[in-house]
Design a protein around this motif. Structure first.
Motif, PDB file in Angstrom:
ATOM      1  N   TRP A   1       0.843  -1.202   0.000  1.00 14.49           N
ATOM      2  CA  TRP A   1       0.000   0.000   0.000  1.00 14.49           C
ATOM      3  C   TRP A   1       0.875   1.247   0.000  1.00 14.49           C
ATOM      4  O   TRP A   1       1.797   1.376   0.805  1.00 14.49           O
ATOM      5  CB  TRP A   1      -0.909   0.001   1.219  1.00 14.49           C
ATOM      6  CG  TRP A   1      -1.713   1.268   1.371  1.00 14.49           C
ATOM      7  CD1 TRP A   1      -1.456   2.325   2.192  1.00 14.49           C
ATOM      8  CD2 TRP A   1      -2.909   1.598   0.656  1.00 14.49           C
ATOM      9  NE1 TRP A   1      -2.401   3.297   2.038  1.00 14.49           N
ATOM     10  CE2 TRP A   1      -3.309   2.886   1.104  1.00 14.49           C
ATOM     11  CE3 TRP A   1      -3.668   0.946  -0.315  1.00 14.49           C
ATOM     12  CZ2 TRP A   1      -4.446   3.513   0.615  1.00 14.49           C
ATOM     13  CZ3 TRP A   1      -4.806   1.567  -0.798  1.00 14.49           C
ATOM     14  CH2 TRP A   1      -5.183   2.840  -0.339  1.00 14.49           C
ATOM     15  N   ASP A   2       0.584   2.161  -0.900  1.00 15.85           N
ATOM     16  CA  ASP A   2       1.325   3.413  -0.998  1.00 15.85           C
ATOM     17  C   ASP A   2       0.569   4.494  -0.233  1.00 15.85           C
ATOM     18  O   ASP A   2      -0.564   4.830  -0.573  1.00 15.85           O
ATOM     19  CB  ASP A   2       1.484   3.809  -2.468  1.00 15.85           C
ATOM     20  CG  ASP A   2       2.474   4.947  -2.666  1.00 15.85           C
ATOM     21  OD1 ASP A   2       2.769   5.661  -1.693  1.00 15.85           O
ATOM     22  OD2 ASP A   2       2.953   5.119  -3.809  1.00 15.85           O
ATOM     23  N   SER A   3       1.202   5.047   0.800  1.00 15.47           N
ATOM     24  CA  SER A   3       0.560   6.070   1.638  1.00 15.47           C
ATOM     25  C   SER A   3       0.735   7.476   1.088  1.00 15.47           C
ATOM     26  O   SER A   3       0.495   8.457   1.817  1.00 15.47           O
ATOM     27  CB  SER A   3       1.119   6.012   3.062  1.00 15.47           C
ATOM     28  OG  SER A   3       0.707   4.854   3.729  1.00 15.47           O
ATOM     29  N   LEU A   4       1.117   7.588  -0.172  1.00 18.11           N
ATOM     30  CA  LEU A   4       1.303   8.918  -0.750  1.00 18.11           C
ATOM     31  C   LEU A   4       0.050   9.774  -0.579  1.00 18.11           C
ATOM     32  O   LEU A   4       0.133  10.974  -0.288  1.00 18.11           O
ATOM     33  CB  LEU A   4       1.673   8.800  -2.228  1.00 18.11           C
ATOM     34  CG  LEU A   4       1.907  10.106  -2.976  1.00 18.11           C
ATOM     35  CD1 LEU A   4       3.067  10.884  -2.389  1.00 18.11           C
ATOM     36  CD2 LEU A   4       2.133   9.837  -4.462  1.00 18.11           C
ATOM     37  N   GLY A   5      -1.128   9.169  -0.768  1.00 18.24           N
ATOM     38  CA  GLY A   5      -2.370   9.928  -0.590  1.00 18.24           C
ATOM     39  C   GLY A   5      -2.504  10.486   0.809  1.00 18.24           C
ATOM     40  O   GLY A   5      -2.979  11.606   1.000  1.00 18.24           O
ATOM     41  N   GLU A   6      -2.075   9.703   1.803  1.00 18.81           N
ATOM     42  CA  GLU A   6      -2.115  10.182   3.179  1.00 18.81           C
ATOM     43  C   GLU A   6      -1.149  11.345   3.380  1.00 18.81           C
ATOM     44  O   GLU A   6      -1.466  12.325   4.066  1.00 18.81           O
ATOM     45  CB  GLU A   6      -1.770   9.054   4.149  1.00 18.81           C
ATOM     46  CG  GLU A   6      -2.873   8.000   4.298  1.00 18.81           C
ATOM     47  CD  GLU A   6      -2.634   6.785   3.424  1.00 18.81           C
ATOM     48  OE1 GLU A   6      -2.759   6.916   2.176  1.00 18.81           O
ATOM     49  OE2 GLU A   6      -2.339   5.710   3.968  1.00 18.81           O
ATOM     50  N   PHE A   7       0.057  11.249   2.788  1.00 19.06           N
ATOM     51  CA  PHE A   7       1.032  12.344   2.917  1.00 19.06           C
ATOM     52  C   PHE A   7       0.458  13.633   2.335  1.00 19.06           C
ATOM     53  O   PHE A   7       0.557  14.712   2.939  1.00 19.06           O
ATOM     54  CB  PHE A   7       2.331  12.016   2.178  1.00 19.06           C
ATOM     55  CG  PHE A   7       2.982  10.705   2.547  1.00 19.06           C
ATOM     56  CD1 PHE A   7       2.695  10.055   3.740  1.00 19.06           C
ATOM     57  CD2 PHE A   7       3.905  10.121   1.684  1.00 19.06           C
ATOM     58  CE1 PHE A   7       3.299   8.850   4.067  1.00 19.06           C
ATOM     59  CE2 PHE A   7       4.513   8.919   1.999  1.00 19.06           C
ATOM     60  CZ  PHE A   7       4.210   8.277   3.189  1.00 19.06           C
ATOM     61  N   LEU A   8      -0.137  13.521   1.148  1.00 19.79           N
ATOM     62  CA  LEU A   8      -0.675  14.702   0.464  1.00 19.79           C
ATOM     63  C   LEU A   8      -1.844  15.295   1.259  1.00 19.79           C
ATOM     64  O   LEU A   8      -1.947  16.517   1.418  1.00 19.79           O
ATOM     65  CB  LEU A   8      -1.134  14.326  -0.944  1.00 19.79           C
ATOM     66  CG  LEU A   8      -0.050  13.802  -1.897  1.00 19.79           C
ATOM     67  CD1 LEU A   8      -0.686  13.241  -3.160  1.00 19.79           C
ATOM     68  CD2 LEU A   8       0.941  14.910  -2.244  1.00 19.79           C
ATOM     69  N   ALA A   9      -2.729  14.427   1.738  1.00 22.20           N
ATOM     70  CA  ALA A   9      -3.887  14.904   2.490  1.00 22.20           C
ATOM     71  C   ALA A   9      -3.455  15.582   3.788  1.00 22.20           C
ATOM     72  O   ALA A   9      -4.018  16.608   4.187  1.00 22.20           O
ATOM     73  CB  ALA A   9      -4.831  13.747   2.796  1.00 22.20           C
ATOM     74  N   LEU A  10      -2.449  15.013   4.450  1.00 24.06           N
ATOM     75  CA  LEU A  10      -1.969  15.608   5.697  1.00 24.06           C
ATOM     76  C   LEU A  10      -1.395  16.998   5.446  1.00 24.06           C
ATOM     77  O   LEU A  10      -1.645  17.934   6.224  1.00 24.06           O
ATOM     78  CB  LEU A  10      -0.919  14.704   6.346  1.00 24.06           C
ATOM     79  CG  LEU A  10      -0.312  15.210   7.655  1.00 24.06           C
ATOM     80  CD1 LEU A  10      -1.389  15.442   8.712  1.00 24.06           C
ATOM     81  CD2 LEU A  10       0.745  14.234   8.167  1.00 24.06           C
ATOM     82  N   GLY A  11      -0.642  17.148   4.366  1.00 24.92           N
ATOM     83  CA  GLY A  11      -0.102  18.465   4.040  1.00 24.92           C
ATOM     84  C   GLY A  11      -1.200  19.488   3.832  1.00 24.92           C
ATOM     85  O   GLY A  11      -1.147  20.611   4.362  1.00 24.92           O
ATOM     86  N   ALA A  12      -2.228  19.104   3.045  1.00 27.30           N
ATOM     87  CA  ALA A  12      -3.338  20.025   2.788  1.00 27.30           C
ATOM     88  C   ALA A  12      -4.129  20.304   4.062  1.00 27.30           C
ATOM     89  O   ALA A  12      -4.569  21.435   4.308  1.00 27.30           O
ATOM     90  CB  ALA A  12      -4.252  19.439   1.717  1.00 27.30           C
ATOM     91  N   SER A  13      -4.296  19.284   4.914  1.00 28.03           N
ATOM     92  CA  SER A  13      -5.023  19.453   6.170  1.00 28.03           C
ATOM     93  C   SER A  13      -4.303  20.427   7.099  1.00 28.03           C
ATOM     94  O   SER A  13      -4.928  21.294   7.728  1.00 28.03           O
ATOM     95  CB  SER A  13      -5.175  18.090   6.850  1.00 28.03           C
ATOM     96  OG  SER A  13      -5.648  18.218   8.165  1.00 28.03           O
ATOM     97  N   LEU A  14      -2.989  20.292   7.189  1.00 30.11           N
ATOM     98  CA  LEU A  14      -2.209  21.188   8.045  1.00 30.11           C
ATOM     99  C   LEU A  14      -2.266  22.633   7.549  1.00 30.11           C
ATOM    100  O   LEU A  14      -2.370  23.572   8.342  1.00 30.11           O
ATOM    101  CB  LEU A  14      -0.768  20.701   8.120  1.00 30.11           C
ATOM    102  CG  LEU A  14      -0.543  19.444   8.978  1.00 30.11           C
ATOM    103  CD1 LEU A  14       0.796  18.797   8.641  1.00 30.11           C
ATOM    104  CD2 LEU A  14      -0.614  19.789  10.461  1.00 30.11           C
TER     105      LEU A  14
END
Length: 742
Positions: A599-612
């Motif tokens: 599983w590639d967590s890239l989507g989580e990394f991107l979402a976290l950046g936008a959320s912050l």
């Protein structure tokens, strides 16, 4: 309060959360940003709605209801990972797993016959299918491939297959008597409350739904899929696939359209294996077999029959397979066909995979073969038909040169939730289904027959206007043309177009290119631009939002999991989604057999950046802004170094990718000049991660290759999962010590 809610969901995303969340907590805690979790997994949702059946220490909070209230408030900031949109077979499997683990949740009543069973079924209906997204999506969708992801795909193109001009692959869809051709639609001019009723030929009235409140300006539409026409169509396609020598495959949305599409899927199963269900009807009924659940449930049920009956049914299954066309395979090694499980043939995942694989699907010999893609309802089938035709003429797309397609999707307040809810019915007898307002006036009406599927849906006025405004903002920000995928000859779209034109007049569109095209025209327009390396914003309704934001990302960057998916909530909050989870089941299978999570967590990394960044803007929190900027930079570095997870055991997996992210993120924070105190806090961690990264990766690789027992699929043992997903003692010690010091 500066709080981010991080959702705990299912399958591979949930496994990955056990590795990534400790990193997020350590880093955010050091910067004074609070991150909390909420469990909206399928099993968690089941437990939440049946708390009265459980022991006190087994009960869980209804996290979905809590978040449903939160998304209406301006402080909402939620990172939403992919969750299971449960088909009935998945729901039953989750129930069994919970029961085996000591939770006294009731069985799922397939055909409730008592008030108690009706009430249990109603509770489960709030859990199955696309139960989460309509609750959380109090805003419209803004999805796009981030620049760093697009650049990486251009520099490191994924395989796309080769198309032949002689390809026989094609889409087959109905040309009448489906939802597209029977649709009626109106816009109500006042607040109202309508009922849905069936009037039998003898005049008997049965109320199907007593109350559906409406707001002034709301669009309502209704349509019917006629069973006899559907059965004729399916029989024709089975015969034609056999004659042409192509694979037969069915493509539906049996999760989002959780009432209508499982029924259509069942008709496909019954049509292909007609003699099985006619000649052995009594035996199959005795063990509760429903074709709607697919061949997998039939295989399981045969074990309950006497050996001679089971053998006769298996022989007839084999005979039907011999007479019929070859079936497309989901997993040819295990003999899992396109007709085994409804949740395995989700159209927005299966059709892009087919197009990327030279327009072919896998056959029983584990080889690619031309296929007939059967999409019964014609509402959106042209998207795939036109794309296949384009590839047959022009060849595969080139990820190194192709443009990008962003999407603005209408979905707020359950807009266009077709076929998925309490306004969709399988009709019991001939007559008329009508929608009647509080004054007794019939607003919509269809003649129906036994077995027809009738549905109604709603689209409120405010979400439409917000959708248009969001599209204009994106066009202004990017300079890209916006294309409204709307067909003025379709009843619902005609109502929608009137609102769109009215709302556009309230915005400055000077200098913007705005197009209004039906599905076929919009597909051709967009594909032509994509091939020329030009970028486009697609502005679509709810279902096309799903379809396009899988199709184009899979073609452009190899997976829809790498999309940045933002939902600007209508009341000011933010919902940040992390990509698609369609392949998550296969990832779990590999993990438990090889202890390798791809599983590639890239989507989580991107979402976290936008959320912050959203949190920083909402609460004027400079440290949250720094966290957001630095994780985005760290993600770009990770991509540049090719440190995403491999598909192959004994190579870097999800956990190794997380370790690299932590290292890059710590270094970005240590080297930034905006906050000297924060830089000093992270500098020791960055230095230690730089020094220990090889040891960490060795420890993470050392555990791969052997099976791992996580104690369940839908309700795994959390302690076992945490242990399996954090196997590096060195990395754990560095993070835990940093969290303590911070």
């Amino acid at each position: 309060m500066s709080t981010i809610i991080y959702t705990y969901t299912d399958e591979a995303p949930a496994l990955a959360t056990n590795s990534l969340l400790p990193i997020i907590n350590a880093f955010s805690g050091a910067a004074g940003v609070q991150v909390e979790t909420r469990d909206i997994s399928l099993a968690g949702r089941i437990l939440a709605v049946f708390g009265d059946h459980l022991e006190p220490d087994q009960r869980v909070d209804d996290a979905l209801a809590e978040l449903g209230e939160l998304v209406t408030r301006p402080e909402a900031n939620i990172i939403k990972l992919p969750n299971i949109s449960a088909s009935v077979p998945q729901l039953k499997a989750a129930i069994t797993e919970l029961q085996d683990d000591g939770y006294a949740v009731p069985d799922y009543p397939e055909e409730p016959s008592t008030p108690e069973e009706e009430e249990i079924r109603a509770r489960y209906d709030t859990v199955k299918g696309s139960a989460v997204n309509p609750v959380l999506r109090e805003g419209n969708s803004d999805r796009r491939a981030p620049a760093a992801v697009k650049a990486f795909a251009r520099a490191h193109p994924h395989s796309m297959g080769e198309w032949s001009a002689d390809s026989q692959s094609h889409v087959a869809t109905m040309d009448d008597h489906d939802f597209r051709h029977t649709e009626e639609s109106i816009t109500v001019d006042r607040d109202d409350d309508v009922r849905i009723e069936h009037v039998a030929d003898d005049g008997e009235v049965t109320v199907l739904k007593k109350s559906t409140p409406l707001l002034a300006g709301e669009i309502i539409d209704a349509a019917v899929m006629r069973r006899d026409a559907l059965l004729d169509f399916l029989a024709e396609q089975v015969a034609d696939a056999r004659e042409q020598g192509v694979l037969f495959s069915i493509h539906l949305k049996a999760t989002m359209m959780k009432v209508s599409d499982p029924i259509i899927f069942g008709h496909a199963v019954r049509t292909y294996f007609d003699t099985v269900f006619t000649e052995h009807a009594e035996a199959l009924e005795s063990v509760g077999v429903s074709p709607n659940d697919g061949l997998a449930s039939l295989d399981t049920a045969l074990e309950e029959l006497p050996d001679d009956q089971a053998a006769a049914i298996r022989a007839e299954l084999d005979a039907a397979s011999e007479r019929g066309p070859d079936l497309a395979q989901v997993n040819s090694a295990k003999g899992i066909t396109n007709l085994h499980v409804p949740s395995d043939v989700i159209i927005d995942a299966s059709m892009p995979a087919m197009i990327r694989s030279s327009g072919q699907m896998w056959n029983a010999d584990d080889a690619l073969q031309d296929a007939k893609a059967v999409i019964p309802d014609s509402s959106y089938a042209d998207l795939y038909a036109e794309t296949i035709d384009d590839c047959r003429v022009n060849g595969a797309f080139d990820p190194t040169t192709m443009g990008t397609v962003q999407n603005i999707g209408l979905m707020a307040k359950k807009a266009e939730e077709y076929g998925s809810h309490d306004k969709t019915f399988e009709i019991d007898g001939p007559g008329v289904v009508r929608v009647v307002d509080r004054d007794g006036t019939t607003l919509l009406e269809h003649a129906v027959d036994t077995g027809d599927i009738w549905r109604m849906c709603q689209t409120k006025d405010a979400p439409v206007r917000d959708w248009v405004a969001l599209a204009v903002r994106r066009a202004r920000a990017t300079g890209m043309p916006i294309v409204f995928w709307l067909d003025d000859e379709r009843a619902h779209d005609a109502q929608l177009l009137a609102k769109v034109h009215e709302e556009l007049a309230n915005h400055d569109t000077d200098g913007l290119q705005v197009e209004f095209l039906d599905v076929a025209e919009a597909t051709r327009f967009t594909l032509d631009r994509v091939r020329r390396g030009e970028d486009t914003i697609s502005v679509t309704g709810n279902v096309l939002r799903d379809y396009l934001t899988d199709l184009f990302p899979i073609l452009e960057v190899g997976t829809s999991a790498k999309m940045l998916s933002i939902v600007p909530l209508m009341n000011g909050g933010g919902l940040f989604e992390t990509g698609a989870g369609g392949s998550a089941p296969k990832h779990v299978q590999q993990f438990v057999s090889e202890n390798h999570l791809r599983w590639d967590s890239l989507g989580e990394f991107l979402a976290l950046g936008a959320s912050l960044e959203h949190l920083a803007d909402t609460f004027d929190n400079d440290r949250a802004r720094l966290l957001g900027q630095t994780i985005s930079d760290a993600t770009a570095t990770l991509l540049q170094h090719g440190q995403g997870p491999s598909r192959v055991v004994d190579e870097i997996d999800n956990r190794g990718s997380h370790a690299h992210l932590a290292r890059h993120w710590a270094r970005e924070l240590a080297d930034q000049d905006d906050d000297a105190e924060l830089a000093a806090t992270f500098a020791p961690l960055a230095d230690q991660l730089d020094a220990q990264i090889d040891t960490i990766q060795e420890e993470l690789l050392a555990v791969q290759g052997e099976p791992v027992d996580i104690g369940g699929y839908f309700w795994p043992n959390r302690a076992r999962v945490a242990e399996a997903m954090r196997p590096s003692a060195t990395f754990n010690a560095l993070l835990d010590q940093f969290g303590t010091d911070a």
